[in-house]
Design an enzyme around this catalytic site. Sequence first.
Site, PDB file in Angstrom:
ATOM      1  N   SER A  12      11.735 -34.624 -70.108  1.00 16.62           N
ATOM      2  CA  SER A  12      11.189 -35.954 -69.891  1.00 16.62           C
ATOM      3  C   SER A  12      10.596 -36.523 -71.182  1.00 16.62           C
ATOM      4  O   SER A  12      10.307 -37.712 -71.245  1.00 16.62           O
ATOM      5  CB  SER A  12      10.102 -35.877 -68.821  1.00 16.62           C
ATOM      6  OG  SER A  12       9.154 -34.889 -69.180  1.00 16.62           O
ATOM      7  N   ASN A  75      10.427 -28.222 -66.505  1.00 17.10           N
ATOM      8  CA  ASN A  75      10.198 -27.490 -65.248  1.00 17.10           C
ATOM      9  C   ASN A  75      10.379 -28.388 -64.041  1.00 17.10           C
ATOM     10  O   ASN A  75      10.973 -27.994 -63.038  1.00 17.10           O
ATOM     11  CB  ASN A  75       8.792 -26.910 -65.236  1.00 17.10           C
ATOM     12  CG  ASN A  75       8.637 -25.743 -66.177  1.00 17.10           C
ATOM     13  OD1 ASN A  75       8.754 -24.599 -65.777  1.00 17.10           O
ATOM     14  ND2 ASN A  75       8.400 -26.020 -67.447  1.00 17.10           N
ATOM     15  N   THR A  76       9.859 -29.622 -64.136  1.00 16.55           N
ATOM     16  CA  THR A  76       9.930 -30.540 -63.011  1.00 16.55           C
ATOM     17  C   THR A  76      11.385 -30.850 -62.665  1.00 16.55           C
ATOM     18  O   THR A  76      11.790 -30.792 -61.500  1.00 16.55           O
ATOM     19  CB  THR A  76       9.165 -31.844 -63.346  1.00 16.55           C
ATOM     20  OG1 THR A  76       7.839 -31.494 -63.757  1.00 16.55           O
ATOM     21  CG2 THR A  76       9.110 -32.775 -62.173  1.00 16.55           C
ATOM     22  N   CYS A 185       5.122 -25.587 -67.340  1.00 18.62           N
ATOM     23  CA  CYS A 185       5.396 -26.951 -67.781  1.00 18.62           C
ATOM     24  C   CYS A 185       5.664 -26.834 -69.273  1.00 18.62           C
ATOM     25  O   CYS A 185       4.953 -26.104 -69.976  1.00 18.62           O
ATOM     26  CB  CYS A 185       4.175 -27.839 -67.515  1.00 18.62           C
ATOM     27  SG  CYS A 185       4.282 -29.453 -68.298  1.00 18.62           S
ATOM     28  N   THR A 186       6.679 -27.535 -69.735  1.00 16.50           N
ATOM     29  CA  THR A 186       7.111 -27.320 -71.124  1.00 16.50           C
ATOM     30  C   THR A 186       6.054 -27.712 -72.167  1.00 16.50           C
ATOM     31  O   THR A 186       6.136 -27.283 -73.309  1.00 16.50           O
ATOM     32  CB  THR A 186       8.415 -28.089 -71.393  1.00 16.50           C
ATOM     33  OG1 THR A 186       8.273 -29.419 -70.889  1.00 16.50           O
ATOM     34  CG2 THR A 186       9.583 -27.403 -70.725  1.00 16.50           C
ATOM     35  N   HIS A 187       5.074 -28.520 -71.763  1.00 16.71           N
ATOM     36  CA  HIS A 187       4.019 -28.877 -72.713  1.00 16.71           C
ATOM     37  C   HIS A 187       3.000 -27.744 -72.889  1.00 16.71           C
ATOM     38  O   HIS A 187       2.335 -27.662 -73.916  1.00 16.71           O
ATOM     39  CB  HIS A 187       3.247 -30.100 -72.213  1.00 16.71           C
ATOM     40  CG  HIS A 187       3.975 -31.394 -72.342  1.00 16.71           C
ATOM     41  ND1 HIS A 187       5.143 -31.667 -71.677  1.00 16.71           N
ATOM     42  CD2 HIS A 187       3.680 -32.514 -73.069  1.00 16.71           C
ATOM     43  CE1 HIS A 187       5.530 -32.895 -71.974  1.00 16.71           C
ATOM     44  NE2 HIS A 187       4.657 -33.422 -72.818  1.00 16.71           N
TER      45      HIS A 187
HETATM   46  N1  DGL Z   1       8.342 -31.637 -69.096  1.00 16.92           N
HETATM   47  C1  DGL Z   1       7.640 -31.690 -67.843  1.00 16.92           C
HETATM   48  C2  DGL Z   1       7.696 -30.316 -67.161  1.00 16.92           C
HETATM   49  O1  DGL Z   1       8.011 -29.302 -67.778  1.00 16.92           O
HETATM   50  C3  DGL Z   1       6.220 -32.113 -68.017  1.00 16.92           C
HETATM   51  C4  DGL Z   1       6.040 -33.552 -68.399  1.00 16.92           C
HETATM   52  C5  DGL Z   1       6.340 -34.511 -67.274  1.00 16.92           C
HETATM   53  O2  DGL Z   1       5.583 -34.600 -66.291  1.00 16.92           O
HETATM   54  O3  DGL Z   1       7.327 -35.197 -67.397  1.00 16.92           O
HETATM   55  O4  DGL Z   1       7.433 -30.235 -66.006  1.00 16.92           O
END
Ligand code: DGL
Length: 272
Positions: A12, A75-76, A185-187
């Site tokens: 994202s 992840n989402t 979550c990738t962050h």
């Molecule tokens: N990249 C999203 C994840 O890994 C986190 C950022 C988002 O909410 O888009 O879930």
Amino acid sequence: MGKQAPIGVFDSGVGGLTVAREIMRQIPNERIIYFGDTARVPYGSKSQFTIIRFVRQIVHFLETKEVKAIVVACNTASAYALETIERELKIPIIGVVKPGARTAVRTTVNGRIGVIATDATINSGMYTRFIQGINPDLAVYGKACPLFVPLVEEGMLHDFVTEEIANRYLEDLKKQDIDTLILGCTHYPLLRSLIGKCMGVSVQLVNPAYETAISLRELLKEKELLADPLPEGQMVHHEFYVSDGAEKFEIFANSILPYDIRKTQVIDIEGY
Ligand code: DGL
């Protein structure tokens, strides 16, 4: 598709760069086409319907780049869209949730695993499903930490405000006697030291990005799609695309990648 074709990696926004970074480290011959959906981030607060629509568009865009495989470095999106999209695709596609779950199962000793992620990933129950699919006796405790994403995007990785928020979010998990915590979550791997400090040394932190790169290498090997090294003196050339804010993305990416990005292109993802 030839083995010298690139790998499509998307997220994202900037978070998936933590996965791209692992791929660059572990399988350096692979060329990456990265897409960050910076115009529509965050995905973590959106519905499954919307995320599937976004992912379809991104996959169509990556197909125009003739990628040989796709990594859902979010992840989402992995939790909400992977099962649907992989049925529609001819090329291999992997996400980050399954590899993360597998590592956590291997890591835990006391059988109590925590997962921190976006609201969507926690609500999907995907981590619990994969973990208990491997071992139904394991206990899984999830906690959504939505504020971590904007804090990372603002670069507040070692800020006292982030530490205070982490302490509040993780308070309940600390009471569950977990010995393993998935950074779902990738962050979040970018907050690793802060989260580690908050949870204490007895809790092992799992970064699904690491295991995802291993899974990707195995997949490519199995399909005989691993890229050959380039001739002496030639470097792998990665490409970066976003749906908005190329400059901000590039500054962030250059601060965490072992690769110097010279040009990030903005594309109209709604057109795919
Ligand atoms: N990249 C999203 C994840 O890994 C986190 C950022 C988002 O909410 O888009 O879930």
